[in-house]
Scaffold this motif. Structure first.
Motif, PDB file in Angstrom:
ATOM      1  N   GLN A 139       9.809  12.096  17.059  1.00 21.74           N
ATOM      2  CA  GLN A 139      10.317  10.731  17.111  1.00 21.74           C
ATOM      3  C   GLN A 139      11.813  10.707  16.821  1.00 21.74           C
ATOM      4  O   GLN A 139      12.563   9.926  17.429  1.00 21.74           O
ATOM      5  CB  GLN A 139       9.566   9.853  16.105  1.00 21.74           C
ATOM      6  CG  GLN A 139      10.020   8.393  16.072  1.00 21.74           C
ATOM      7  CD  GLN A 139       9.852   7.691  17.398  1.00 21.74           C
ATOM      8  OE1 GLN A 139       8.854   7.861  18.075  1.00 21.74           O
ATOM      9  NE2 GLN A 139      10.838   6.881  17.775  1.00 21.74           N
ATOM     10  N   LEU A 140      12.259  11.570  15.922  1.00 17.61           N
ATOM     11  CA  LEU A 140      13.691  11.666  15.622  1.00 17.61           C
ATOM     12  C   LEU A 140      14.475  12.082  16.855  1.00 17.61           C
ATOM     13  O   LEU A 140      15.636  11.702  17.035  1.00 17.61           O
ATOM     14  CB  LEU A 140      13.913  12.667  14.481  1.00 17.61           C
ATOM     15  CG  LEU A 140      15.340  12.829  13.959  1.00 17.61           C
ATOM     16  CD1 LEU A 140      15.830  11.523  13.351  1.00 17.61           C
ATOM     17  CD2 LEU A 140      15.402  13.951  12.925  1.00 17.61           C
ATOM     18  N   GLN A 141      13.840  12.844  17.719  1.00 14.75           N
ATOM     19  CA  GLN A 141      14.460  13.264  18.971  1.00 14.75           C
ATOM     20  C   GLN A 141      14.478  12.130  19.998  1.00 14.75           C
ATOM     21  O   GLN A 141      15.126  12.235  21.031  1.00 14.75           O
ATOM     22  CB  GLN A 141      13.698  14.471  19.533  1.00 14.75           C
ATOM     23  CG  GLN A 141      14.456  15.270  20.563  1.00 14.75           C
ATOM     24  CD  GLN A 141      13.653  16.468  21.042  1.00 14.75           C
ATOM     25  OE1 GLN A 141      12.474  16.348  21.351  1.00 14.75           O
ATOM     26  NE2 GLN A 141      14.287  17.621  21.102  1.00 14.75           N
ATOM     27  N   GLY A 142      13.772  11.049  19.701  1.00 16.97           N
ATOM     28  CA  GLY A 142      13.741   9.903  20.608  1.00 16.97           C
ATOM     29  C   GLY A 142      12.629   9.944  21.637  1.00 16.97           C
ATOM     30  O   GLY A 142      12.617   9.154  22.571  1.00 16.97           O
ATOM     31  N   ASP A 143      11.672  10.870  21.464  1.00 14.98           N
ATOM     32  CA  ASP A 143      10.582  11.013  22.423  1.00 14.98           C
ATOM     33  C   ASP A 143       9.326  10.335  21.869  1.00 14.98           C
ATOM     34  O   ASP A 143       8.420  10.982  21.338  1.00 14.98           O
ATOM     35  CB  ASP A 143      10.319  12.499  22.691  1.00 14.98           C
ATOM     36  CG  ASP A 143       9.451  12.726  23.913  1.00 14.98           C
ATOM     37  OD1 ASP A 143       8.871  11.747  24.425  1.00 14.98           O
ATOM     38  OD2 ASP A 143       9.356  13.877  24.370  1.00 14.98           O
ATOM     39  N   SER A 144       9.252   9.008  22.030  1.00 12.15           N
ATOM     40  CA  SER A 144       8.131   8.249  21.477  1.00 12.15           C
ATOM     41  C   SER A 144       6.815   8.627  22.128  1.00 12.15           C
ATOM     42  O   SER A 144       5.763   8.626  21.476  1.00 12.15           O
ATOM     43  CB  SER A 144       8.378   6.745  21.657  1.00 12.15           C
ATOM     44  OG  SER A 144       9.530   6.342  20.965  1.00 12.15           O
ATOM     45  N   GLY A 145       6.852   8.941  23.426  1.00 12.67           N
ATOM     46  CA  GLY A 145       5.633   9.322  24.120  1.00 12.67           C
ATOM     47  C   GLY A 145       5.024  10.591  23.551  1.00 12.67           C
ATOM     48  O   GLY A 145       3.814  10.667  23.307  1.00 12.67           O
ATOM     49  N   MET A 146       5.846  11.609  23.312  1.00 13.67           N
ATOM     50  CA  MET A 146       5.348  12.855  22.738  1.00 13.67           C
ATOM     51  C   MET A 146       4.908  12.657  21.294  1.00 13.67           C
ATOM     52  O   MET A 146       3.912  13.252  20.848  1.00 13.67           O
ATOM     53  CB  MET A 146       6.422  13.941  22.827  1.00 13.67           C
ATOM     54  CG  MET A 146       5.964  15.316  22.360  1.00 13.67           C
ATOM     55  SD  MET A 146       4.619  16.015  23.344  1.00 13.67           S
ATOM     56  CE  MET A 146       5.514  16.464  24.844  1.00 13.67           C
ATOM     57  N   ALA A 147       5.635  11.824  20.542  1.00 15.06           N
ATOM     58  CA  ALA A 147       5.240  11.538  19.160  1.00 15.06           C
ATOM     59  C   ALA A 147       3.861  10.889  19.127  1.00 15.06           C
ATOM     60  O   ALA A 147       3.021  11.216  18.269  1.00 15.06           O
ATOM     61  CB  ALA A 147       6.271  10.629  18.495  1.00 15.06           C
ATOM     62  N   LEU A 148       3.608   9.995  20.064  1.00 16.45           N
ATOM     63  CA  LEU A 148       2.293   9.360  20.158  1.00 16.45           C
ATOM     64  C   LEU A 148       1.217  10.389  20.480  1.00 16.45           C
ATOM     65  O   LEU A 148       0.090  10.321  19.978  1.00 16.45           O
ATOM     66  CB  LEU A 148       2.324   8.260  21.220  1.00 16.45           C
ATOM     67  CG  LEU A 148       1.033   7.468  21.427  1.00 16.45           C
ATOM     68  CD1 LEU A 148       0.600   6.779  20.145  1.00 16.45           C
ATOM     69  CD2 LEU A 148       1.213   6.441  22.549  1.00 16.45           C
ATOM     70  N   MET A 149       1.546  11.393  21.317  1.00 16.18           N
ATOM     71  CA  MET A 149       0.589  12.444  21.655  1.00 16.18           C
ATOM     72  C   MET A 149       0.215  13.259  20.423  1.00 16.18           C
ATOM     73  O   MET A 149      -0.954  13.580  20.202  1.00 16.18           O
ATOM     74  CB  MET A 149       1.173  13.366  22.731  1.00 16.18           C
ATOM     75  CG  MET A 149       1.127  12.811  24.133  1.00 16.18           C
ATOM     76  SD  MET A 149      -0.552  12.394  24.632  1.00 16.18           S
ATOM     77  CE  MET A 149      -0.567  10.642  24.276  1.00 16.18           C
ATOM     78  N   PHE A 150       1.205  13.616  19.612  1.00 17.33           N
ATOM     79  CA  PHE A 150       0.923  14.353  18.381  1.00 17.33           C
ATOM     80  C   PHE A 150       0.007  13.531  17.474  1.00 17.33           C
ATOM     81  O   PHE A 150      -0.906  14.078  16.847  1.00 17.33           O
ATOM     82  CB  PHE A 150       2.226  14.680  17.651  1.00 17.33           C
ATOM     83  CG  PHE A 150       2.880  15.957  18.103  1.00 17.33           C
ATOM     84  CD1 PHE A 150       2.477  17.176  17.584  1.00 17.33           C
ATOM     85  CD2 PHE A 150       3.882  15.951  19.050  1.00 17.33           C
ATOM     86  CE1 PHE A 150       3.073  18.364  17.992  1.00 17.33           C
ATOM     87  CE2 PHE A 150       4.483  17.128  19.475  1.00 17.33           C
ATOM     88  CZ  PHE A 150       4.082  18.337  18.948  1.00 17.33           C
ATOM     89  N   LEU A 151       0.256  12.237  17.415  1.00 14.54           N
ATOM     90  CA  LEU A 151      -0.562  11.376  16.567  1.00 14.54           C
ATOM     91  C   LEU A 151      -1.998  11.318  17.078  1.00 14.54           C
ATOM     92  O   LEU A 151      -2.956  11.363  16.287  1.00 14.54           O
ATOM     93  CB  LEU A 151       0.044   9.973  16.523  1.00 14.54           C
ATOM     94  CG  LEU A 151      -0.592   8.977  15.546  1.00 14.54           C
ATOM     95  CD1 LEU A 151      -0.505   9.506  14.117  1.00 14.54           C
ATOM     96  CD2 LEU A 151       0.096   7.618  15.649  1.00 14.54           C
ATOM     97  N   CYS A 152      -2.180  11.234  18.391  1.00 15.45           N
ATOM     98  CA  CYS A 152      -3.529  11.216  18.973  1.00 15.45           C
ATOM     99  C   CYS A 152      -4.261  12.522  18.693  1.00 15.45           C
ATOM    100  O   CYS A 152      -5.456  12.524  18.364  1.00 15.45           O
ATOM    101  CB  CYS A 152      -3.446  10.982  20.488  1.00 15.45           C
ATOM    102  SG  CYS A 152      -2.947   9.317  20.975  1.00 15.45           S
ATOM    103  N   VAL A 153      -3.554  13.642  18.827  1.00 18.05           N
ATOM    104  CA  VAL A 153      -4.158  14.949  18.538  1.00 18.05           C
ATOM    105  C   VAL A 153      -4.572  15.024  17.072  1.00 18.05           C
ATOM    106  O   VAL A 153      -5.676  15.490  16.738  1.00 18.05           O
ATOM    107  CB  VAL A 153      -3.169  16.075  18.888  1.00 18.05           C
ATOM    108  CG1 VAL A 153      -3.651  17.412  18.338  1.00 18.05           C
ATOM    109  CG2 VAL A 153      -2.974  16.168  20.398  1.00 18.05           C
TER     110      VAL A 153
END
Length: 386
Positions: free
Chosen positions: A166-180
């Motif tokens: 998220q600090l990198q600005g990639d909200s989509g990938m951050a959401l993926m980590f959260l789902c995993v």
């Protein structure tokens, strides 16, 4: 007489998963070829090299999945000291040496490999390292998973990559980590009361996230999906508006791979579902949805049949990676969710995503090959189980 190696492998392989992955990967090459032959190829920045890169990534992914499937998943998790620090260092290096794309000039999420003009997204590698290391962490504490101390440490482990991405600005990938993370905790047997408490906390956090975490552009994308206007069509809502037109133009059977298609920015990548709908119509979209759903369900079945908690949560993590990434991408294309930059597994143009998806499947196949099937779902697969 020794048995043929292929026959030995064939008896211990999940052919449903292989068929689904290979079918989707082949379709990806077909779709990219169609886009290369279309009049929009130059606008998309597509070159013949993109097709070659996708083909090479597919071959690398298949070979890697085959290799990983032969290695017991227990051994893979025990080697975390080698790949987890490397994955984090590689990811952190993208803050310094990372490159942006023309479509996302503000995001330094890719590392360019010198000499071959290829890029790698470090967060994709970090995602796999997280699944394996988190599976090992759960394995070591699963008998006392619901104790506050263990639960806090697991949450810290899970939130570190979420916050970094998220600090990198990639909200989509951050959401993926959260789902995993959520899927793996569910499979580990976290009690329902913790899920209820986390859901309540998430609702309370919405105003704070809106004010202090989401950028003005992200806020606008959310508001635009809820109530798009004519002005938004020329700006924030542009991609999703033309994606809707492209998908609907395909009608039942599509306009054909080399027919006329409506241009959508990033149509080869995050919005490849738009080209799928335009080329193969409603029937093509339904077919792909069924294949992705079959793949996801089969991964869950393998999770339920795994003989150890490590195998269960590894499969659950890969399920979360593939299922939710697919669901969010398609929902984004259909304007049910705002644009957050998630690719479609096995289909979107991108070597990192293709290899990562196959490696994830390789882990599931490893669990499948090195497990003993059970007739019922073990209690540890259910929240609150022992």
């Amino acid at each position: 007489m020794s048995q043929n190696p292929f026959l030995r492998y064939a008896k211990k392989v999940d052919w449903v998963i292989w068929a689904a992955c290979l079918g989707l990967a082949f379709l990806s090459l077909v779709l990219i070829l169609g886009l290369l032959r279309s009049e929009h190829s130059s606008s998309l920045g597509l070159r013949s090299g993109n097709l070659s890169t996708q083909a090479v990534a597919t071959v690398i992914g298949i070979l890697t999945a085959l290799t990983i499937s032969h290695i017991p998943h227990k051994i893979i998790t025990e080697l975390w000291k080698f790949y987890v620090p490397a994955a984090y260092l590689f990811f952190i290096s993208s803050f310094i040496f990372g490159a942006a794309t023309a479509a996302r000039p503000e995001a330094r999420r890719w590392i360019i490999i010198p000499g071959i003009n290829m890029s790698v997204q470090p967060s994709e590698i970090l995602k796999l390292a997280f699944i394996l290391s988190f599976a090992l962490h759960i394995y070591k504490v699963h008998h006392q998973l619901n104790r506050p101390k263990n639960l806090i440490l697991l949450c810290i482990h899970g939130m570190i990559p979420v916050l970094l991405v998220q600090l990198q600005g990639d909200s989509g990938m951050a959401l993926m980590f959260l789902c995993v993370f959520v899927c793996m905790m569910f499979a580990a047997g976290l009690k329902w009361r913790y899920f209820a408490a986390a859901s309540a906390a998430a609702v309370i956090m919405i105003p704070i996230m809106w004010t202090f975490v989401l950028s003005p552009m992200q806020q606008k994308r959310i508001l635009t999906v809820l109530n798009p206007s004519e002005l938004d069509i020329q700006g924030t809502y542009n991609q999703q508006y033309y994606t809707f037109l492209a998908i609907s133009s395909g009608r039942l059977t599509g306009n054909g791979l080399f027919g006329e298609h409506i241009y959508v920015p990033e149509m080869h990548n995050d919005f490849i579902f738009a080209f799928l709908g335009s080329a193969f119509g409603f029937l093509g979209c339904i077919a792909v949805l069924l294949i992705l759903l079959t793949l996801s369900i089969k991964i869950l079945i393998n999770s339920a049949n795994a003989k150890d908690i490590r195998g269960q949560v590894i499969c659950a993590g890969v399920f979360g990676m593939i299922f939710f990434q697919s669901a969010i991408n398609i929902a984004m294309c259909l304007s049910f969710l705002p644009v957050i930059g998630n690719s479609l597994p096995f289909l979107s143009c991108g070597g990192s995503s293709m290899v990562t998806s196959f490696v994830g499947v390789g882990l599931v196949l490893s669990v499948y090959r090195h497990t003993q099937k059970k007739k019922k779902i073990p209690s540890t697969f259910l929240p609150g189980g022992n």
